[in-house]
Design an enzyme around this catalytic site. Structure first.
Site, PDB file in Angstrom:
ATOM      1  N   HIS A 249    -145.559  16.264  30.363  1.00 21.97           N
ATOM      2  CA  HIS A 249    -146.973  15.837  30.302  1.00 21.97           C
ATOM      3  C   HIS A 249    -147.115  14.316  30.167  1.00 21.97           C
ATOM      4  CE1 HIS A 249    -146.222  16.215  25.977  1.00 21.97           C
ATOM      5  NE2 HIS A 249    -146.401  17.524  25.980  1.00 21.97           N
ATOM      6  N   ASP A 281    -156.978  19.096  32.707  1.00 22.50           N
ATOM      7  CA  ASP A 281    -158.053  19.865  32.058  1.00 22.50           C
ATOM      8  C   ASP A 281    -159.257  19.012  31.709  1.00 22.50           C
ATOM      9  OD1 ASP A 281    -156.920  18.387  30.018  1.00 22.50           O
ATOM     10  OD2 ASP A 281    -156.716  20.064  28.626  1.00 22.50           O
ATOM     11  N   GLY A 282    -159.207  17.717  32.014  1.00 25.58           N
ATOM     12  CA  GLY A 282    -160.316  16.827  31.680  1.00 25.58           C
ATOM     13  C   GLY A 282    -160.301  16.344  30.257  1.00 25.58           C
ATOM     14  N   HIS A 284    -156.896  16.008  28.387  1.00 28.04           N
ATOM     15  CA  HIS A 284    -155.638  15.284  28.188  1.00 28.04           C
ATOM     16  C   HIS A 284    -155.582  13.966  28.964  1.00 28.04           C
ATOM     17  CE1 HIS A 284    -154.192  19.068  26.452  1.00 28.04           C
ATOM     18  NE2 HIS A 284    -153.167  18.384  25.978  1.00 28.04           N
ATOM     19  N   ASP A 307    -149.687  23.629  29.964  1.00 28.07           N
ATOM     20  CA  ASP A 307    -149.345  23.414  28.552  1.00 28.07           C
ATOM     21  C   ASP A 307    -150.233  24.307  27.685  1.00 28.07           C
ATOM     22  OD1 ASP A 307    -148.028  22.390  26.318  1.00 28.07           O
ATOM     23  OD2 ASP A 307    -149.265  20.582  26.198  1.00 28.07           O
ATOM     24  N   ALA A 345    -153.593  20.261  20.611  1.00 26.23           N
ATOM     25  CA  ALA A 345    -152.505  21.239  20.497  1.00 26.23           C
ATOM     26  C   ALA A 345    -152.400  22.045  21.783  1.00 26.23           C
ATOM     27  CB  ALA A 345    -152.753  22.161  19.307  1.00 26.23           C
TER      28      ALA A 345
END
Length: 423
Positions: A249, A281-282, A284, A307, A345
């Protein structure tokens, strides 16, 4: 008699381009033909023999009787399904997923693992690694032994160990008290516990034993991934030279890209040997940052991942993530208490959402998005001969999307997980 299914009328995304009004034929668990539909421009006329495109064996649904109510045509072992207006893309491949459907791979039980697998399959992920989170070494070994059985059964593509060999300065949602330096003997213990099913391990190469462990992993046929790291630009390059091939990531849980201290981000982005994971995902990554990384690395070096933790496919609430407790609010997962409270998380993302966001919000092309969701991660895992693209001879793993890129159907190994007519 082996059932032969012809999916027709959709735009089919093939390795060499998009076929409008295409056709894809499935026999048993395999794709047997791709190309233009019978009667389409560039294809054979309806009822004619022969394949529509060189190199893509195909033939029409000869003599089939149409069922106008269902959109099917049937003739003996032949069956056709009209998917006009939609898209057919390869099944998604996720290198990095911790759970879903309220279940976690870190629970170390087949029941929870199968729940997580089923959740992501229904969202288009037909191939995935099971990612663990930092825990006691013996607990991780037990989890690996349990998950390895599902790999052997073909439910999973392998195991990804994320932690405990990561930086305490960049631990994110991992329990700080359980972190440790990557002693090669400990690394070997986890690899051995997986009984040949370990496919990737994330570690911080700047820690004592880091580079030696990267070499050990590379020599063992396990992907060494740089992540949760506080390394410098130079240290990250050393890890690549030692055999690291994946950036876990990218941007998240590592030093920021600065003009006088480029850090690991620049080192990993610029090296052609590295495949970079991105969480789309907008939350991260800002879209501008995602676009910067995507266009610098290119679709052949980007693997979109989820993730995802146990809340993927579920509503807001509290969920376990290894030994940690996570609260999900408005779809964003954060550690609920302890020294890392408030840290993001993982995600609640599924790859069908990542696909739609990439095309409709980030402005990435459909073909490039397909490569980042399917072909590139399949290549990284060394299974591109079976999955990751729609080609004759490969597993019949595919996703049907509507014209607005919303999931409509999922097929895995020739069987519908989500039927495009019924779900």
């Amino acid at each position: 008699m082996v059932q032969r299914t012809h999916l027709t009328g959709a735009r089919v995304v093939l390795p060499d381009g998009v076929v409008d009004n295409g056709r894809l034929t499935v026999e048993g668990t395999r794709i047997t033909a791709t190309g233009p539909a019978a009667g389409a421009a560039g294809g054979p006329p309806a009822g004619a023999a022969g394949g529509p495109a060189a190199g893509h064996t195909a033939g029409p649904v000869a003599g089939a009787a149409a069922d106008s109510a269902s959109g099917h045509a049937d003739s003996g072992g032949e069956r056709a399904l009209d998917l006009a207006g939609g898209w057919i893309v390869p099944g998604f491949v996720d290198l990095h997923v911790h759970g879903g459907g309220g279940a976690s791979f870190s629970a170390g039980t087949p029941e929870e693992a199968l729940t997580a697998i089923g959740t992501h399959r229904r969202h288009g992920t037909t191939t995935m690694l099971a990612s663990t989170v930092t825990g006691d070494l013996d607990d991780l070994a037990r989890q690996a032994a349990a998950l390895s059985e599902l790999v052997e059964q073909g439910e999973l593509a392998g195991i990804h160990f994320e932690g405990p060999f990561i930086s305490p300065h960049r631990c994110g949602a991992h329990q700080p008290s359980l972190l440790r330096a990557p002693d090669p003997a400990d690394v070997r213990k986890l690899v051995d516990a997986a009984r040949g099913t370990a496919r990737m391990m994330t570690l911080a190469p700047e820690l004592p034993g880091g580079l030696e462990s990267v070499r050990l992993l590379a020599d063992s046929g396990v992907l060494a991934a740089v992540g949760h790291t506080d390394s410098t630009y130079e240290a990250a390059l050393e890890a690549v030279e030692a055999g690291a091939t994946v950036a876990t990531h990218l941007f998240n849980a590592m030093p920021s890209l600065l003009h006088r201290a480029p850090g690991p981000v620049a080192a990993l982005l610029e090296d052609e040997r590295i495949t970079v994971e991105l969480i789309n995902d907008g939350t991260h990554l800002h879209p501008a940052v995602l676009g910067l990384a995507f266009h610098r690395a290119g679709a052949d070096r980007v693997a979109f991942i989820t993730d995802a933790m146990g809340a993927a496919g579920m509503s807001d609430g509290r969920y376990p993530l290894g030994p940690m407790e996570v609260e999900v609010k408005d779809g964003v997962a954060r550690i609920s208490d302890g020294p890392t409270a408030g840290s993001i998380a993982g995600s609640t993302l599924t790859l069908d959402q990542a696909f739609r966001r990439a095309v409709t919000i980030d402005g990435l092309g459909v073909e490039a998005t397909v490569r980042a969701l399917s072909a590139t991660p399949a290549r990284v895992l060394g299974i591109a001969d079976r999955v990751g693209s729609l080609e004759p001879g490969k597993d019949a793993d595919l996703v049907v999307l509507d014209d607005d890129f919303r999931l409509r159907g999922v097929m895995r190994r020739g069987a519908w997980v989500v039927h495009p007519e019924l779900d």
